[in-house]
Design a protein around this motif. Structure first.
Motif, short mmCIF file in Angstrom:
data_model
loop_
_atom_site.label_atom_id
_atom_site.label_comp_id
_atom_site.label_asym_id
_atom_site.label_seq_id
_atom_site.Cartn_x
_atom_site.Cartn_y
_atom_site.Cartn_z
N GLY A 36 0.79 -1.21 -0.15
CA GLY A 36 -0.02 0.03 -0.06
C GLY A 36 0.87 1.31 0.08
N ALA A 37 0.34 2.51 -0.38
CA ALA A 37 1.22 3.54 -0.33
C ALA A 37 0.02 4.83 0.20
CB ALA A 37 1.36 3.92 -1.83
N VAL A 38 0.58 5.72 0.74
CA VAL A 38 -0.03 7.05 1.30
C VAL A 38 0.71 8.10 0.55
CG1 VAL A 38 -0.64 8.36 3.01
CG2 VAL A 38 -0.90 5.98 3.26
N GLY A 39 -0.07 8.95 -0.06
CA GLY A 39 0.48 10.29 -0.69
C GLY A 39 0.18 11.39 0.11
N ARG A 40 1.03 12.47 0.36
CA ARG A 40 0.82 13.46 0.99
C ARG A 40 1.01 14.73 0.23
NH1 ARG A 40 2.81 15.59 6.97
NH2 ARG A 40 1.16 16.84 7.55
N MET A 41 0.34 16.04 0.31
CA MET A 41 0.64 17.07 -0.15
C MET A 41 0.48 18.26 0.70
SD MET A 41 1.49 19.43 -2.53
CE MET A 41 1.04 19.01 -4.35
N GLU A 52 7.03 30.45 0.94
CA GLU A 52 5.92 29.52 0.91
C GLU A 52 6.61 28.16 0.34
OE1 GLU A 52 1.89 32.00 -0.21
OE2 GLU A 52 2.91 30.91 -1.53
N ARG A 53 6.26 27.00 0.70
CA ARG A 53 6.69 25.97 0.04
C ARG A 53 5.81 24.66 0.11
NH1 ARG A 53 10.21 21.82 3.76
NH2 ARG A 53 8.68 21.49 5.25
N SER A 54 5.90 23.90 -0.86
CA SER A 54 4.96 22.83 -0.75
C SER A 54 5.96 21.54 -0.65
CB SER A 54 4.24 22.89 -2.35
OG SER A 54 5.16 22.29 -3.48
N THR A 55 5.52 20.67 -0.18
CA THR A 55 6.08 19.39 0.11
C THR A 55 5.30 18.04 -0.45
OG1 THR A 55 7.18 20.33 1.84
CG2 THR A 55 7.57 17.93 1.46
N VAL A 56 5.98 17.23 -1.16
CA VAL A 56 5.06 16.01 -1.63
C VAL A 56 5.96 14.82 -0.88
CG1 VAL A 56 4.73 14.57 -3.57
CG2 VAL A 56 4.54 16.77 -3.87
N ASN A 57 4.98 14.06 -0.13
CA ASN A 57 5.46 12.83 0.70
C ASN A 57 4.81 11.49 -0.02
OD1 ASN A 57 5.55 15.20 3.08
ND2 ASN A 57 7.24 14.02 2.55
N LEU A 58 5.47 10.58 0.23
CA LEU A 58 5.09 9.14 -0.17
C LEU A 58 5.68 8.08 0.77
CD1 LEU A 58 3.54 7.57 -2.39
CD2 LEU A 58 5.73 6.84 -3.41
N ALA A 59 4.74 7.38 1.29
CA ALA A 59 4.87 6.27 2.31
C ALA A 59 4.64 5.04 1.64
CB ALA A 59 4.42 6.42 3.69
N TYR A 60 5.38 3.98 1.42
CA TYR A 60 4.92 2.90 0.65
C TYR A 60 5.33 1.64 1.75
CZ TYR A 60 5.57 -1.31 -2.41
OH TYR A 60 5.25 -2.45 -2.94
N GLY A 61 4.43 0.86 1.72
CA GLY A 61 4.52 -0.37 2.73
C GLY A 61 5.04 -1.64 1.97
N ARG A 65 6.42 -4.61 9.02
CA ARG A 65 7.05 -3.66 9.60
C ARG A 65 7.92 -2.73 9.05
NH1 ARG A 65 8.25 -5.97 15.65
NH2 ARG A 65 6.24 -6.98 16.09
N HIS A 66 8.07 -2.90 7.68
CA HIS A 66 9.02 -2.22 6.71
C HIS A 66 8.34 -1.20 5.92
CE1 HIS A 66 12.08 -5.44 7.78
NE2 HIS A 66 10.75 -5.87 7.95
N THR A 67 8.68 -0.04 6.06
CA THR A 67 8.14 1.16 5.37
C THR A 67 9.33 2.03 4.72
OG1 THR A 67 6.34 1.15 6.61
CG2 THR A 67 6.40 3.04 5.32
N LEU A 68 9.00 2.53 3.30
CA LEU A 68 9.83 3.51 3.02
C LEU A 68 9.37 4.81 2.80
CD1 LEU A 68 10.94 1.71 -0.36
CD2 LEU A 68 12.38 2.32 1.51
N LEU A 69 9.96 5.82 3.26
CA LEU A 69 9.38 7.25 3.25
C LEU A 69 10.13 8.45 2.35
CD1 LEU A 69 9.35 7.18 7.09
CD2 LEU A 69 7.30 6.65 5.63
N PHE A 70 9.38 8.74 1.47
CA PHE A 70 10.15 9.84 0.63
C PHE A 70 9.23 11.26 0.96
CE2 PHE A 70 12.02 6.59 -1.91
CZ PHE A 70 11.65 5.47 -1.68
#
Lengths: 238, 98
Positions: A36-41, A52-61, A65-70
């Motif tokens: 699964g994955a969760v995206g964030r803006m 002002e800034r924007s940030t894009v994040n992505l979490a991938y399962g 117990r192991h997750t990648l975060l960008f």
């Protein structure tokens, strides 16, 4: 001189990637399902320095117990060079997990790097930890992260303590996943080599549904209460 | 004729039992907010033979309805809960609703 130094430091703080967080600004040790994955803006505006800034994040399962975060920030204003920030990549491993009927206690280890998006910048190696304590309607998240700069990049570090309280509903429905409102209060610190540590307090609210989160808050700089930022964010379960 | 009628009645009863759907409830620990359990529901629905899955944050359970005639794989269901990041406990088979 002090004002320009402050601006540079604030810019550097804003360009630090936040990665996946269930608190407004903090990391969490909560799961992303396998595959699964969760995206964030996220949008953040410093009202005093007009940044002002924007940030894009992505979490991938990857696994339970192991997750990648960008995370990748982008400066919307002021204009000028180096608007695209550096890519942060973290691997989160949940080393300790104790689940109960209405609670969970988890400790995660973080490790990864910062990859520059400009040839003129250097990268960093980062490591840290995150803990989540959830019980009934309360949640505490704590994180600590250190980035050791390579070559000319200065070292940086951060800490966050986040408290969340479910305002409504007081009791969940018997079956089905409904929406909820949460209150958030956070204390965070950002340090950069050769700079003083900036301590900030954040207050906000979150509307949390099964697939969407909408959230907003105000960030006060405890070192200088005149420095405030507004934060607006949305997350989606992809 | 009477025998034939009874045979037909028994045959239809057996047929009804054979195609009835099973419903299970899994007790799950570690669930927190709505957003966090979406992945659990997705994992459960993707399992072969699962017709529907519902989650209850109140009762700390997931209710899984199997397609008619399909037997549940308890190990797969528990693994799906683990893969979602939570802890599965007991599994209860709910008799099919009348």
């Amino acid at each position: 001189m002090r004002s320009s130094q402050t601006t540079v430091f604030l810019l550097s703080i804003l360009m630090m990637s936040i990665a996946h967080a269930m608190g407004l600004r903090s990391f969490v040790a909560l799961p992303v399902e396998k595959g699964g994955a969760v995206g964030r803006m996220q949008l953040e505006r410093n009202t005093d320095q007009d940044i002002e800034r924007s940030t894009v994040n992505l979490a991938y399962g990857m696994r339970a117990r192991h997750t990648l975060l960008f995370g990748l920030p982008y400066r919307l204003s002021p204009s000028g060079p180096d608007r695209l920030g550096d890519l942060s990549a973290l691997y989160r491993y949940i080393a300790w997990q104790v689940d109960g009927p209405a609670r969970t206690h988890r400790l995660g280890l973080l490790g990864g790097g910062i990859m520059p998006t400009e040839n003129s910048r250097d990268g960093a190696i980062q490591g840290g930890a995150v803990a989540t304590f959830y019980r009934q309607r309360y949640e505490w998240d704590l994180d600590l992260l250190y980035a050791a700069g390579l070559s000319d990049r200065p070292d940086a570090a951060r800490y966050d303590v986040s408290w969340q309280y479910r305002l409504t509903p007081a009791e969940y429905p018997d079956w089905g996943i409904g929406a909820e409102w949460d209150l958030v209060a956070e204390l965070g610190g950002r340090w950069r080599e050769n700079q003083s540590t900036v301590h900030q307090i954040t207050f906000g609210v979150q509307w949390i549904s099964q697939r969407w989160v909408l959230e907003g808050g105000v960030i006060w700089d405890l070192n200088d209460p005149h420095h405030t930022s507004l934060l607006l964010s949305t997350r989606l379960h992809l | 004729m009477k025998v034939l009628r009874w045979c037909l009645v028994i045959a239809s009863m057996v047929y009804q039992v054979a195609i009835s759907a099973e419903t299970l409830e899994v007790t799950i620990h570690g669930m927190t907010c709505a957003f966090c359990v979406d992945g659990l529901q997705r994992n459960l629905v993707k399992l072969p033979g699962v017709e529907r899955a519902d989650v209850s944050l109140k009762h700390k359970k997931a209710r899984i309805r199997m397609k008619p005639g399909v037997s549940p794989d308890i190990a797969d269901i528990k693994q799906a809960v683990i893969d979602a990041g939570f802890t599965p406990l007991g599994v209860t088979v709910i008799p099919d609703a009348q």
